[in-house]
Scaffold this motif. Structure first.
Motif, PDB file in Angstrom:
ATOM      1  N   UNK A 222      -5.062  -7.762   3.801  1.00 52.97           N
ATOM      2  CA  UNK A 222      -4.427  -8.860   4.539  1.00 52.97           C
ATOM      3  C   UNK A 222      -4.935 -10.236   4.118  1.00 52.97           C
ATOM      4  N   UNK A 223      -5.925 -10.279   3.230  1.00 51.31           N
ATOM      5  CA  UNK A 223      -6.347 -11.561   2.665  1.00 51.31           C
ATOM      6  C   UNK A 223      -5.631 -11.873   1.357  1.00 51.31           C
ATOM      7  N   UNK A 224      -4.691 -11.031   0.990  1.00 46.39           N
ATOM      8  CA  UNK A 224      -3.741 -11.296  -0.105  1.00 46.39           C
ATOM      9  C   UNK A 224      -4.396 -11.533  -1.467  1.00 46.39           C
ATOM     10  N   UNK A 225      -5.394 -10.718  -1.766  1.00 41.64           N
ATOM     11  CA  UNK A 225      -6.014 -10.798  -3.088  1.00 41.64           C
ATOM     12  C   UNK A 225      -5.008 -10.498  -4.201  1.00 41.64           C
ATOM     13  N   UNK A 226      -4.175  -9.498  -3.988  1.00 43.53           N
ATOM     14  CA  UNK A 226      -3.236  -9.131  -5.045  1.00 43.53           C
ATOM     15  C   UNK A 226      -2.268 -10.268  -5.358  1.00 43.53           C
ATOM     16  N   UNK A 227      -1.755 -10.899  -4.324  1.00 44.58           N
ATOM     17  CA  UNK A 227      -0.843 -12.031  -4.526  1.00 44.58           C
ATOM     18  C   UNK A 227      -1.505 -13.145  -5.324  1.00 44.58           C
ATOM     19  N   UNK A 254      -8.706   0.110  -6.321  1.00 45.76           N
ATOM     20  CA  UNK A 254      -8.018   0.856  -7.378  1.00 45.76           C
ATOM     21  C   UNK A 254      -6.546   0.465  -7.469  1.00 45.76           C
ATOM     22  N   UNK A 255      -5.903   0.279  -6.320  1.00 45.54           N
ATOM     23  CA  UNK A 255      -4.496  -0.148  -6.320  1.00 45.54           C
ATOM     24  C   UNK A 255      -4.347  -1.562  -6.872  1.00 45.54           C
ATOM     25  N   UNK A 256      -5.311  -2.420  -6.516  1.00 48.73           N
ATOM     26  CA  UNK A 256      -5.296  -3.795  -7.011  1.00 48.73           C
ATOM     27  C   UNK A 256      -5.413  -3.818  -8.529  1.00 48.73           C
ATOM     28  N   UNK A 257      -6.317  -2.999  -9.044  1.00 46.40           N
ATOM     29  CA  UNK A 257      -6.508  -2.920 -10.495  1.00 46.40           C
ATOM     30  C   UNK A 257      -5.258  -2.365 -11.177  1.00 46.40           C
ATOM     31  N   UNK A 258      -4.693  -1.340 -10.598  1.00 44.29           N
ATOM     32  CA  UNK A 258      -3.499  -0.722 -11.178  1.00 44.29           C
ATOM     33  C   UNK A 258      -2.306  -1.677 -11.166  1.00 44.29           C
TER      34      UNK A 258
END
Length: 384
Positions: A222-227, A254-258
């Motif tokens: 919810x801190x939106x690192x991926x975005x 792992x999902x963020x990296x992928x």
């Protein structure tokens, strides 16, 4: 004499997060001699000590896993009731930070009511929305929040957005609410740019002063690192993206990296945590810009600290962030390409424009969020 029992922080001196810092500042900056603070502290024994003039009582809590914080609050309230009875205290307020004990709250409320004590609650943010919780724990948090709002004598919200949510969501209870923000200080770190501690930190991660954007926050979706990472990777920026967080090699990581392949971009630097507050403040001061992607409610301490220290603050466009940042920040959306284009535009800003942004950001803290202002508002409310 007013006796204020503060429940729900891990205790003082502050070593942890927002609530602990709040209690530390509240007691340290006390001006009203007619107020006595009693602060619950999570400890290895049941001893007492005094800190900042406050009576601090330890609560030893069995390690019961994720329920430990709930049990800690329950035991702290029980101990407060016992102390009020044994010392025949009057003019007492039990101020509970966060909504963890709702299903048990009415019983304690009745006991405290019989003793002439008031119960106040700070609901914090939307704990029931956090992604780390499973379905049943989210249900518990929501129920707990509802029951605490129902039975509290006063709800103190550190965000106008949270206050609006409480009054609308629980209007059938006609809750009595007030807004008192969280605080921060506009002051420079005592560290010089030549300090060996700072230089070693920069060298360890290959970072240069004013050549990095910064994120400071919990490593949660919810801190939106991926975005932020995905959008930053689209830019041609020569600066780094430095992420100070309690990173864990979990499913989220792992999902963020992928999804982003951020390891292919040498500008993306996860640097772990920084607990040295003077060092962290200096890192904020020397950042070119700060990204804040938090979207789960409340006045976030890391955002206040960024506004106090960093000139360019780029915030996710949600009501909680706009309430705090106002005209002292620049806002981005989740629309694809939006943040990337904003990064490009801020790197084209003139020095004068950057300095003006910094002044506006600091004025938000000085005018609305200074600790002296916040503590003064609390003392007025406690003394009413």
């Amino acid at each position: 004499m007013k006796h204020i029992f503060i429940i729900g922080s891990k205790g003082i001196p502050a070593k942890y997060g927002g609530f602990e810092t709040f209690v530390d500042e509240l007691t340290k900056r006390k001006k009203n001699s007619e107020i006595t603070y009693h602060v619950s502290c999570m400890g290895e024994n049941n001893d007492e000590h005094y800190y900042n003039g406050a009576r601090c009582f330890n609560i030893k809590v069995p390690n019961v896993g994720s329920a430990k914080a709930v049990l800690y609050d329950l035991l702290s309230i029980q101990e407060s009731i016992k102390y009020i009875k044994e010392n025949n205290l009057s003019n007492c307020i039990v101020y509970v930070l966060a909504c963890r004990v709702g299903p048990f709250f009415s019983k304690f409320k009745k006991e405290l009511e019989d003793l002439g004590a008031k119960v106040w609650v700070n609901p914090d943010g939307h704990e029931w929305k956090r992604s780390k919780w499973n379905y049943w724990i989210k249900r518990y948090w929501k129920l707990s929040e509802r029951l605490m709002v129902k039975h509290a004598d006063l709800i103190i919200c550190d965000s106008k957005g949270i206050e609006s949510y409480i009054t609308q969501e629980y209007h059938k209870y006609n809750p009595k609410t007030t807004f008192i923000a969280y605080g921060a200080d506009v002051s420079l770190s005592p560290l010089e740019e030549s300090d060996e501690k700072l230089l070693n930190w920069f060298q360890n991660f290959g970072i240069n002063s004013n050549e990095y954007y910064l994120i400071v926050g919990r490593f949660v979706p919810e801190n939106n690192y991926e975005l932020i990472i995905r959008e930053f990777m689209k830019t041609q920026s020569k600066k780094d993206l430095v992420i100070i967080s309690n990173i864990e090699q979990n499913d989220f990581y792992n999902n963020l990296l992928q999804n982003t392949n951020f390891k292919l971009d040498k500008r993306i630097k996860f640097v772990g945590t920084v607990y040295d507050q003077d060092l962290l403040k200096k890192i904020r001061e020397l950042a070119f810009g700060y990204f804040h992607g938090h979207e789960v409610g409340g006045t976030n301490p890391s955002l206040l600290e960024a506004l106090a220290s960093t000139k360019i603050n780029l915030l996710l466009d949600v009501v909680f962030n706009k309430e705090v940042g106002s005209s002292g920040a620049i806002y981005f959306t989740k629309e694809e390409g939006n943040l990337a284009s904003i990064v490009k535009s801020v790197e084209e800003l003139q020095t004068e424009d950057i300095n003006n942004l910094g002044i506006k950001a600091q004025n938000r803290i000085l005018n609305e969020y200074s600790w002296d202002k916040i503590v003064s508002e609390y003392e007025k409310k406690f003394s009413f």
